[in-house]
Write an enzyme that holds these catalytic residues in place. Sequence first.
Site, PDB file in Angstrom:
ATOM      1  N   ARG A 197       0.834  -1.187   0.000  1.00  9.06           N
ATOM      2  CA  ARG A 197       0.000   0.000   0.000  1.00  9.06           C
ATOM      3  C   ARG A 197       0.873   1.242   0.000  1.00  9.06           C
ATOM      4  O   ARG A 197       2.039   1.203   0.330  1.00  9.06           O
ATOM      5  CB  ARG A 197      -0.900   0.005   1.242  1.00  9.06           C
ATOM      6  CG  ARG A 197      -1.886  -1.161   1.227  1.00  9.06           C
ATOM      7  CD  ARG A 197      -2.933  -0.995   2.293  1.00  9.06           C
ATOM      8  NE  ARG A 197      -2.342  -0.816   3.609  1.00  9.06           N
ATOM      9  CZ  ARG A 197      -2.837  -0.018   4.542  1.00  9.06           C
ATOM     10  NH1 ARG A 197      -3.922   0.674   4.295  1.00  9.06           N
ATOM     11  NH2 ARG A 197      -2.250   0.081   5.722  1.00  9.06           N
ATOM     12  N   LYS A 235       3.695 -10.779  10.314  1.00 10.95           N
ATOM     13  CA  LYS A 235       2.962 -10.603   9.057  1.00 10.95           C
ATOM     14  C   LYS A 235       3.218 -11.771   8.109  1.00 10.95           C
ATOM     15  O   LYS A 235       4.353 -12.052   7.739  1.00 10.95           O
ATOM     16  CB  LYS A 235       3.376  -9.281   8.403  1.00 10.95           C
ATOM     17  CG  LYS A 235       2.568  -8.931   7.174  1.00 10.95           C
ATOM     18  CD  LYS A 235       2.621  -7.455   6.862  1.00 10.95           C
ATOM     19  CE  LYS A 235       2.002  -7.138   5.513  1.00 10.95           C
ATOM     20  NZ  LYS A 235       1.907  -5.694   5.265  1.00 10.95           N
ATOM     21  N   ARG A 251      -1.044   0.637  14.316  1.00  7.62           N
ATOM     22  CA  ARG A 251       0.053   0.024  15.068  1.00  7.62           C
ATOM     23  C   ARG A 251      -0.384  -0.295  16.485  1.00  7.62           C
ATOM     24  O   ARG A 251      -1.196   0.426  17.044  1.00  7.62           O
ATOM     25  CB  ARG A 251       1.238   1.002  15.168  1.00  7.62           C
ATOM     26  CG  ARG A 251       2.021   1.174  13.882  1.00  7.62           C
ATOM     27  CD  ARG A 251       3.103   0.121  13.754  1.00  7.62           C
ATOM     28  NE  ARG A 251       3.780   0.216  12.461  1.00  7.62           N
ATOM     29  CZ  ARG A 251       3.374  -0.383  11.351  1.00  7.62           C
ATOM     30  NH1 ARG A 251       2.284  -1.108  11.354  1.00  7.62           N
ATOM     31  NH2 ARG A 251       4.055  -0.253  10.235  1.00  7.62           N
TER      32      ARG A 251
HETATM   33  P1  ATP Z   1       0.737  -0.100   7.861  1.00  9.16           P
HETATM   34  O1  ATP Z   1       2.139   0.374   8.026  1.00  9.16           O
HETATM   35  O2  ATP Z   1      -0.089   0.807   7.046  1.00  9.16           O
HETATM   36  O3  ATP Z   1       0.072  -0.503   9.127  1.00  9.16           O
HETATM   37  P2  ATP Z   1       1.871  -2.328   6.660  1.00  9.16           P
HETATM   38  O4  ATP Z   1       2.968  -2.249   7.626  1.00  9.16           O
HETATM   39  O5  ATP Z   1       1.267  -3.646   6.406  1.00  9.16           O
HETATM   40  O6  ATP Z   1       0.705  -1.407   7.027  1.00  9.16           O
HETATM   41  P3  ATP Z   1       1.875  -1.977   3.865  1.00  9.16           P
HETATM   42  O7  ATP Z   1       2.200  -0.807   3.040  1.00  9.16           O
HETATM   43  O8  ATP Z   1       0.467  -2.474   3.905  1.00  9.16           O
HETATM   44  O9  ATP Z   1       2.369  -1.686   5.324  1.00  9.16           O
HETATM   45  O10 ATP Z   1       2.795  -3.197   3.438  1.00  9.16           O
HETATM   46  C1  ATP Z   1       4.132  -3.007   3.069  1.00  9.16           C
HETATM   47  C2  ATP Z   1       5.023  -3.411   4.218  1.00  9.16           C
HETATM   48  O11 ATP Z   1       4.969  -4.811   4.388  1.00  9.16           O
HETATM   49  C3  ATP Z   1       6.497  -3.114   3.949  1.00  9.16           C
HETATM   50  O12 ATP Z   1       6.830  -1.839   4.389  1.00  9.16           O
HETATM   51  C4  ATP Z   1       7.217  -4.199   4.756  1.00  9.16           C
HETATM   52  O13 ATP Z   1       7.357  -3.816   6.114  1.00  9.16           O
HETATM   53  C5  ATP Z   1       6.253  -5.334   4.721  1.00  9.16           C
HETATM   54  N1  ATP Z   1       6.598  -6.336   3.694  1.00  9.16           N
HETATM   55  C6  ATP Z   1       7.079  -6.174   2.470  1.00  9.16           C
HETATM   56  N2  ATP Z   1       7.222  -7.336   1.829  1.00  9.16           N
HETATM   57  C7  ATP Z   1       6.808  -8.258   2.685  1.00  9.16           C
HETATM   58  C8  ATP Z   1       6.687  -9.644   2.599  1.00  9.16           C
HETATM   59  N3  ATP Z   1       6.997 -10.347   1.513  1.00  9.16           N
HETATM   60  N4  ATP Z   1       6.208 -10.268   3.686  1.00  9.16           N
HETATM   61  C9  ATP Z   1       5.860  -9.602   4.805  1.00  9.16           C
HETATM   62  N5  ATP Z   1       5.949  -8.290   4.933  1.00  9.16           N
HETATM   63  C10 ATP Z   1       6.409  -7.624   3.879  1.00  9.16           C
HETATM   64  C1  BTN Z   2       0.395  -4.872   1.772  1.00  7.85           C
HETATM   65  O1  BTN Z   2       0.394  -5.472   2.856  1.00  7.85           O
HETATM   66  O2  BTN Z   2       0.870  -3.743   1.641  1.00  7.85           O
HETATM   67  C2  BTN Z   2      -0.216  -5.519   0.566  1.00  7.85           C
HETATM   68  C3  BTN Z   2       0.770  -6.339  -0.205  1.00  7.85           C
HETATM   69  C4  BTN Z   2       0.149  -6.961  -1.441  1.00  7.85           C
HETATM   70  C5  BTN Z   2       1.133  -7.753  -2.248  1.00  7.85           C
HETATM   71  C6  BTN Z   2       0.495  -8.459  -3.410  1.00  7.85           C
HETATM   72  S1  BTN Z   2       1.578  -9.614  -4.208  1.00  7.85           S
HETATM   73  C7  BTN Z   2       0.441  -9.799  -5.533  1.00  7.85           C
HETATM   74  C8  BTN Z   2      -0.071  -8.394  -5.838  1.00  7.85           C
HETATM   75  N1  BTN Z   2       0.837  -7.693  -6.728  1.00  7.85           N
HETATM   76  C9  BTN Z   2       1.406  -6.647  -6.130  1.00  7.85           C
HETATM   77  O3  BTN Z   2       2.242  -5.898  -6.670  1.00  7.85           O
HETATM   78  N2  BTN Z   2       0.950  -6.517  -4.879  1.00  7.85           N
HETATM   79  C10 BTN Z   2       0.001  -7.558  -4.540  1.00  7.85           C
END
Ligand code: ATP
Ligand code: BTN
Length: 246
Positions: free
Chosen positions: A45, A110, A244
């Site tokens: 996101r 996560k 958070r």
């Molecule tokens: P928020 O900070 O808004 O509460 P979030 O931490 O889930 O949500 P997102 O933008 O939804 O943030 O997701 C991206 C984040 O997820 C990255 O900043 C990283 O910390 C984490 N991330 C990235 N790739 C992976 C992965 N393959 N598996 C788990 N976590 C990942």
């Molecule tokens: C998040 O937690 O921020 C959401 C992550 C979503 C990842 C999936 S992987 C398949 C699809 N293609 C992308 O580029 N993002 C979503």
Amino acid sequence: TECPIEYHAIIDSTNSELMRRLQTKQKLSSGHVLVAEMQQAGRGRRGRAWQSPFGANLYYSYYWQFDAGMQAAMGLSIAVGLAVYDALHSLYGIAVELKWPNDIYLNQQKLAGILVELEGQVEGPCHLVIGIGLNICMPESASKHIDQAWTDLQAHLGQIDKNQLVVQLTQSLSARLAQYKETGLSDMVAQWNLLNAFKGEVVTLSTGQRQWRGICEGIDMQGGLLLRQDGELKAFYGGEISLRKG
Ligand code: ATP
Ligand code: BTN
């Protein structure tokens, strides 16, 4: 029903590919699934990167046309989170927890993230691309780029069959989307609240402008997050919000 599952070895992002097809008016039917072994530009996101190394994890997108319009699509992350829960519960008997609006946790770490993107008008048909990134077996080299606690399925279950997971996830998703179309969130809210990873905990919610601290009371009938502050409940909606613990 027969729906294609399209496989790619390497792609920039499964979500971007389906969004491009929508923007160039290519034909897609509801239930079209695209899976890749690796993403070169996996997206989370708010423009954040999603670590998407080769071969190990699941990078999955599902196209769905929704006729009730964008407003009604707001609660969709809730339905999708439950679909991921359903698939993992029925295949492996594990119970993941859900973090509003769109993260999947296992043992406070996560496991998966959901990215729903839409195209359409406020009224009328709306095109949805539902992206799910689910860690199955994360290589060391990629994991060091993840700046929060994370986990993968292999750590809990050992070897798993990715094709079986793709099929089950697609079934669970189709079922939850059909339910969403019929009755909206009305039969999902209570269930989601049982799976709420932050239930009863003190949390901080950040919108771009400011932060709110309160007790996490779960979601309301529209899928908004309910925070209790000094005995008063306040609801938050919209995607660009981050939550958070503490
Ligand atoms: P928020 O900070 O808004 O509460 P979030 O931490 O889930 O949500 P997102 O933008 O939804 O943030 O997701 C991206 C984040 O997820 C990255 O900043 C990283 O910390 C984490 N991330 C990235 N790739 C992976 C992965 N393959 N598996 C788990 N976590 C990942
Ligand atoms: C998040 O937690 O921020 C959401 C992550 C979503 C990842 C999936 S992987 C398949 C699809 N293609 C992308 O580029 N993002 C979503």
